[in-house]
Design a protein around this motif. Structure first.
Motif, PDB file in Angstrom:
ATOM      1  N   VAL A  14       5.135  -4.619   6.180  1.00  0.00           N
ATOM      2  CA  VAL A  14       4.264  -3.558   6.702  1.00  0.00           C
ATOM      3  C   VAL A  14       3.043  -3.481   5.794  1.00  0.00           C
ATOM      4  O   VAL A  14       3.190  -3.348   4.577  1.00  0.00           O
ATOM      5  CB  VAL A  14       4.963  -2.183   6.723  1.00  0.00           C
ATOM      6  N   MET A  15       1.870  -3.574   6.391  1.00  0.00           N
ATOM      7  CA  MET A  15       0.631  -3.474   5.613  1.00  0.00           C
ATOM      8  C   MET A  15      -0.031  -2.128   5.874  1.00  0.00           C
ATOM      9  O   MET A  15      -0.273  -1.767   7.029  1.00  0.00           O
ATOM     10  CB  MET A  15      -0.335  -4.609   5.994  1.00  0.00           C
ATOM     11  N   ALA A  16      -0.316  -1.395   4.803  1.00  0.00           N
ATOM     12  CA  ALA A  16      -1.011  -0.097   4.915  1.00  0.00           C
ATOM     13  C   ALA A  16      -2.042  -0.005   3.805  1.00  0.00           C
ATOM     14  O   ALA A  16      -1.981   0.877   2.947  1.00  0.00           O
ATOM     15  CB  ALA A  16      -0.007   1.044   4.832  1.00  0.00           C
ATOM     16  N   PRO A  17      -3.030  -0.926   3.801  1.00  0.00           N
ATOM     17  CA  PRO A  17      -3.983  -0.962   2.675  1.00  0.00           C
ATOM     18  C   PRO A  17      -5.210  -0.074   2.849  1.00  0.00           C
ATOM     19  O   PRO A  17      -6.179  -0.244   2.102  1.00  0.00           O
ATOM     20  CB  PRO A  17      -4.371  -2.448   2.625  1.00  0.00           C
ATOM     21  N   GLY A  18      -5.186   0.852   3.802  1.00  0.00           N
ATOM     22  CA  GLY A  18      -6.303   1.795   3.927  1.00  0.00           C
ATOM     23  C   GLY A  18      -7.588   1.143   4.412  1.00  0.00           C
ATOM     24  O   GLY A  18      -7.573   0.326   5.334  1.00  0.00           O
ATOM     25  N   ILE A  19      -8.694   1.495   3.761  1.00  0.00           N
ATOM     26  CA  ILE A  19     -10.015   1.010   4.208  1.00  0.00           C
ATOM     27  C   ILE A  19     -10.737   0.256   3.095  1.00  0.00           C
ATOM     28  O   ILE A  19     -10.375   0.352   1.933  1.00  0.00           O
ATOM     29  CB  ILE A  19     -10.922   2.173   4.648  1.00  0.00           C
ATOM     30  N   GLN A  64     -17.245   1.476   7.477  1.00  0.00           N
ATOM     31  CA  GLN A  64     -15.929   1.092   6.966  1.00  0.00           C
ATOM     32  C   GLN A  64     -15.225   0.048   7.820  1.00  0.00           C
ATOM     33  O   GLN A  64     -15.554  -0.138   8.995  1.00  0.00           O
ATOM     34  CB  GLN A  64     -15.059   2.363   6.855  1.00  0.00           C
ATOM     35  N   ARG A  65     -14.286  -0.609   7.189  1.00  0.00           N
ATOM     36  CA  ARG A  65     -13.435  -1.590   7.866  1.00  0.00           C
ATOM     37  C   ARG A  65     -12.050  -1.508   7.249  1.00  0.00           C
ATOM     38  O   ARG A  65     -11.831  -0.739   6.302  1.00  0.00           O
ATOM     39  CB  ARG A  65     -14.022  -2.986   7.771  1.00  0.00           C
ATOM     40  N   ALA A  66     -11.118  -2.283   7.774  1.00  0.00           N
ATOM     41  CA  ALA A  66      -9.742  -2.253   7.266  1.00  0.00           C
ATOM     42  C   ALA A  66      -9.716  -2.650   5.805  1.00  0.00           C
ATOM     43  O   ALA A  66     -10.640  -3.309   5.299  1.00  0.00           O
ATOM     44  CB  ALA A  66      -8.882  -3.208   8.078  1.00  0.00           C
ATOM     45  N   GLY A  67      -8.644  -2.271   5.094  1.00  0.00           N
ATOM     46  CA  GLY A  67      -8.444  -2.711   3.721  1.00  0.00           C
ATOM     47  C   GLY A  67      -8.691  -4.209   3.616  1.00  0.00           C
ATOM     48  O   GLY A  67      -8.332  -4.971   4.523  1.00  0.00           O
ATOM     49  N   ALA A  68      -9.311  -4.645   2.522  1.00  0.00           N
ATOM     50  CA  ALA A  68      -9.805  -6.028   2.401  1.00  0.00           C
ATOM     51  C   ALA A  68      -8.717  -7.067   2.704  1.00  0.00           C
ATOM     52  O   ALA A  68      -9.005  -8.131   3.273  1.00  0.00           O
ATOM     53  CB  ALA A  68     -10.358  -6.241   0.998  1.00  0.00           C
ATOM     54  N   LEU A  69      -7.484  -6.760   2.356  1.00  0.00           N
ATOM     55  CA  LEU A  69      -6.398  -7.736   2.538  1.00  0.00           C
ATOM     56  C   LEU A  69      -6.206  -8.111   4.019  1.00  0.00           C
ATOM     57  O   LEU A  69      -5.818  -9.233   4.347  1.00  0.00           O
ATOM     58  CB  LEU A  69      -5.100  -7.156   1.959  1.00  0.00           C
ATOM     59  N   ILE A  70      -6.499  -7.176   4.908  1.00  0.00           N
ATOM     60  CA  ILE A  70      -6.351  -7.432   6.352  1.00  0.00           C
ATOM     61  C   ILE A  70      -7.281  -8.579   6.760  1.00  0.00           C
ATOM     62  O   ILE A  70      -6.887  -9.491   7.507  1.00  0.00           O
ATOM     63  CB  ILE A  70      -6.688  -6.151   7.163  1.00  0.00           C
ATOM     64  N   THR A  71      -8.498  -8.553   6.249  1.00  0.00           N
ATOM     65  CA  THR A  71      -9.471  -9.613   6.561  1.00  0.00           C
ATOM     66  C   THR A  71      -9.076 -10.914   5.872  1.00  0.00           C
ATOM     67  O   THR A  71      -9.154 -11.989   6.474  1.00  0.00           O
ATOM     68  CB  THR A  71     -10.887  -9.164   6.126  1.00  0.00           C
ATOM     69  N   GLY A 118       0.834  -1.199   0.000  1.00  0.00           N
ATOM     70  CA  GLY A 118       0.000   0.000   0.000  1.00  0.00           C
ATOM     71  C   GLY A 118       0.866   1.244   0.000  1.00  0.00           C
ATOM     72  O   GLY A 118       1.639   1.467   0.936  1.00  0.00           O
ATOM     73  N   GLY A 119       0.748   2.042  -1.045  1.00  0.00           N
ATOM     74  CA  GLY A 119       1.583   3.244  -1.163  1.00  0.00           C
ATOM     75  C   GLY A 119       0.802   4.507  -0.930  1.00  0.00           C
ATOM     76  O   GLY A 119       0.919   5.491  -1.663  1.00  0.00           O
ATOM     77  N   GLY A 120      -0.041   4.522   0.116  1.00  0.00           N
ATOM     78  CA  GLY A 120      -0.779   5.731   0.487  1.00  0.00           C
ATOM     79  C   GLY A 120      -0.020   6.494   1.559  1.00  0.00           C
ATOM     80  O   GLY A 120       1.211   6.413   1.657  1.00  0.00           O
ATOM     81  N   MET A 121      -0.762   7.218   2.395  1.00  0.00           N
ATOM     82  CA  MET A 121      -0.126   8.082   3.395  1.00  0.00           C
ATOM     83  C   MET A 121       0.760   7.289   4.352  1.00  0.00           C
ATOM     84  O   MET A 121       1.860   7.723   4.700  1.00  0.00           O
ATOM     85  CB  MET A 121      -1.199   8.830   4.199  1.00  0.00           C
ATOM     86  N   GLY A 122       0.284   6.121   4.776  1.00  0.00           N
ATOM     87  CA  GLY A 122       1.085   5.314   5.693  1.00  0.00           C
ATOM     88  C   GLY A 122       2.226   4.608   4.969  1.00  0.00           C
ATOM     89  O   GLY A 122       3.386   4.682   5.376  1.00  0.00           O
ATOM     90  N   GLY A 123       1.899   3.915   3.878  1.00  0.00           N
ATOM     91  CA  GLY A 123       2.879   3.078   3.187  1.00  0.00           C
ATOM     92  C   GLY A 123       4.034   3.856   2.578  1.00  0.00           C
ATOM     93  O   GLY A 123       5.199   3.460   2.704  1.00  0.00           O
ATOM     94  N   ALA A 124       3.717   4.976   1.905  1.00  0.00           N
ATOM     95  CA  ALA A 124       4.785   5.772   1.280  1.00  0.00           C
ATOM     96  C   ALA A 124       5.735   6.286   2.360  1.00  0.00           C
ATOM     97  O   ALA A 124       6.966   6.262   2.202  1.00  0.00           O
ATOM     98  CB  ALA A 124       4.178   6.935   0.495  1.00  0.00           C
ATOM     99  N   THR A 125       5.162   6.734   3.479  1.00  0.00           N
ATOM    100  CA  THR A 125       5.997   7.319   4.541  1.00  0.00           C
ATOM    101  C   THR A 125       6.881   6.261   5.201  1.00  0.00           C
ATOM    102  O   THR A 125       8.074   6.498   5.435  1.00  0.00           O
ATOM    103  CB  THR A 125       5.113   7.986   5.624  1.00  0.00           C
ATOM    104  N   VAL A 126       6.316   5.101   5.481  1.00  0.00           N
ATOM    105  CA  VAL A 126       7.133   4.088   6.170  1.00  0.00           C
ATOM    106  C   VAL A 126       8.254   3.601   5.248  1.00  0.00           C
ATOM    107  O   VAL A 126       9.384   3.376   5.695  1.00  0.00           O
ATOM    108  CB  VAL A 126       6.256   2.916   6.695  1.00  0.00           C
TER     109      VAL A 126
END
Ligand SMILES: Cc1cc2nc3c(=O)[nH]c(=O)nc-3n(C[C@H](O)[C@H](O)[C@H](O)COP(=O)(O)OP(=O)(O)OC[C@H]3O[C@@H](n4cnc5c(N)ncnc54)[C@H](O)[C@@H]3O)c2cc1C
Length: 443
Positions: free
Chosen positions: A152-157, A299-306, A59-67
């Motif tokens: 690190v997983m950051a798949p959003g919602i 909403q819930r975590a990005g589908a991959l989390i489930t 996931g290359g969003g706000m969390g993923g790009a930064t980490v």
């Protein structure tokens, strides 16, 4: 500066700098702004001969790009591979201003080139379909398997299905910036103005992405309707019992300057919708109609989390994490770290917080991979500007500190506040804050 000191200074100081900024200071000149410590040079690109550890970021969003960026800045010869399904990132932050015609989608688009060329991050574009928490492996949709020391997983919602909506695009959520944002903007532009030609906006039950976001969107749309569609109303159906955040400013705005446009209903949870009739029915059996319906689902975590089975918190909606490292709390999955909106913490689901969690996580992984332990006292902060009109904004900021008694991040009241009012200075500072935050994540 030692990484730990820099992290603490960046976190704790940034809240103070925002408070100063919101009071009229300039966040760009503060030495505690979110901008990267420029004295730190990215490490030379690690080669197969020099690499000491491998981390995959999903996931290359706000969390993923930064980490990804901070693992390269702070880690000791860590090879970082960032996997993202889209070739570019579209910021959700500021995306409601596309609806009011004040921003273009292209002004919210970020590329991954700098992360690749300046920080030596490997970028892979594609969908991750599985994660093996024990083997620490990732499987891509094309069958490629990649292995690492940490993931690190950051798949959003992801969104709950709305009963009755099916695949219809007649009631866009526009809560993941992209085609739905453009669609909703076009629907608003095309609607007929006047009495009984209304817009409906729904607010899901908490926890959802960006707590003030729906209220600020309501204010923007109301201000835009007043000028562009005189006589039309905005009906806000809030599934919650009250304003979720920043009640003073939002309630004053809803009842005051937007009082002739907004009708606000609480405990209005959506039971089902009918795209054919352009109607929504609440669990109380009341039906509302709209020419335009902005249906924001729960909403819930990005589908991959489930898919991976890491959704062990908030009634199975989000991922439990140890906030010292953001490692999963699922047994046997401690080499998988989850940051951003997918994680269940006491901090808000916000881009600024995703950026902060990313730094705590990057620091913790760097230490762990060098044989050490995570910082036992992390500090984070969140800042949020809300558009109350098309030209004026309010702000809200909170600092969080690790609390050993609860093993959670606890609000530091002395460093948390909301603006007493809204004005144009805040609106201008919002632009400065946004640029600094996005640069910290993507540049
Ligand atoms: C209208 C609106 C306004 C907002 N305003 C603010 C604000 O003012 N301030 C603020 O701090 N926050 C704001 N937010 C919230 C902020 O946008 C989110 O909290 C933030 O984006 C969360 O970051 P993230 O990394 O968790 O998720 P995202 O930024 O959504 O990134 C997730 C990434 O993961 C990728 N992905 C997901 N699954 C996979 C997969 N299986 N394989 C490959 N890639 C995958 C996605 O494509 C996406 O790029 C706003 C949100 C909205 C909707």
């Amino acid at each position: 500066m030692e990484r730990r000191n820099f992290l603490s200074a960046a976190s704790a100081g940034f809240a103070a700098s925002l408070l100063a900024a919101c009071g009229g200071g300039d966040p760009t000149t503060s030495d505690a702004s979110p901008v990267v410590d420029r004295s730190r040079k990215p490490q030379p690109v690690v080669t197969n001969n020099t690499v000491k550890a491998r981390v995959i970021v999903i996931g290359g969003g706000m969390g993923g790009a930064t980490v990804a960026k901070y693992l390269r800045l702070w880690g000791d010869a860590i090879s970082v591979t960032l996997i993202e399904r889209m070739p570019t990132y579209t910021s959700n932050i500021m995306s409601s201003m596309v609806l009011s015609g004040q921003r273009s989608m292209s002004s919210l688009t970020y590329r991954y080139d700098t992360l690749r060329t300046k920080y030596g991050i490997n970028t892979v574009f594609g969908e991750v379909v599985a994660v093996d928490p024990v083997g620490v492996k990732v499987t891509m949709a094309d069958g490629t398997v990649l292995a690492a020391d940490r993931i690190v997983m950051a798949p959003g919602i992801s969104f709950d299905a709305v009963p009755g909506l099916g695949n219809s695009d007649k009631m866009p959520h526009a809560w993941q910036a992209g085609p739905q944002t453009t669609l909703l903007a076009n629907q608003l532009k095309a609607m007929t103005a006047g009495l009984n030609h209304n817009v409906v906006l729904t607010i899901p039950k908490t926890p959802y992405r960006c707590p003030p976001g729906p209220y600020e969107r309501a204010c923007l749309i109301a201000d835009w309707l007043r000028v562009n569609k005189p006589g039309s109303k905005l009906i806000v159906l809030d599934a919650n019992g009250d304003y979720v955040t920043e009640k003073d400013n939002f309630s004053r705005a809803f009842l005051g300057i937007h009082g002739n446009v907004i009708e606000y209903y609480t405990n209005a949870e959506i039971f089902e919708v009918s795209p054919a009739n352009m109607s929504l029915t609440t669990t109380k059996g009341i039906t509302y109609y709209g020419d335009v319906i902005n249906m924001i689902p729960s909403q819930r975590a990005g589908a991959l989390i489930t898919t991976v089975g890491l959704n062990n918190e908030t009634q199975g909606r989000f991922a439990g994490v140890n906030v010292l490292s953001y490692a999963s709390t699922v047994s046997g999955a401690d080499k998988i770290h989850i940051i951003g909106d997918s994680s269940a913490t006491t901090q808000p689901k916000a881009g600024h917080i995703a950026n902060q969690e990313a730094k705590v996580c990057a620091d913790a992984i760097s230490r762990i991979l060098s044989g050490g332990s995570p910082d036992p006292a992390p500090v984070t902060n969140s800042a949020c500007y809300s558009t109350i009109t098309m030209r004026q904004a309010s702000w809200l900021t909170a600092a969080f500190q690790y609390d050993t008694a609860t093993s959670a991040m606890k609000v530091v009241s002395a460093s948390s506040a909301a603006s007493p009012d809204w004005n144009q200075d805040n609106f201008d500072e919002m632009g400065t804050w946004f640029k600094a935050l996005m640069a910290d994540s993507f540049a």
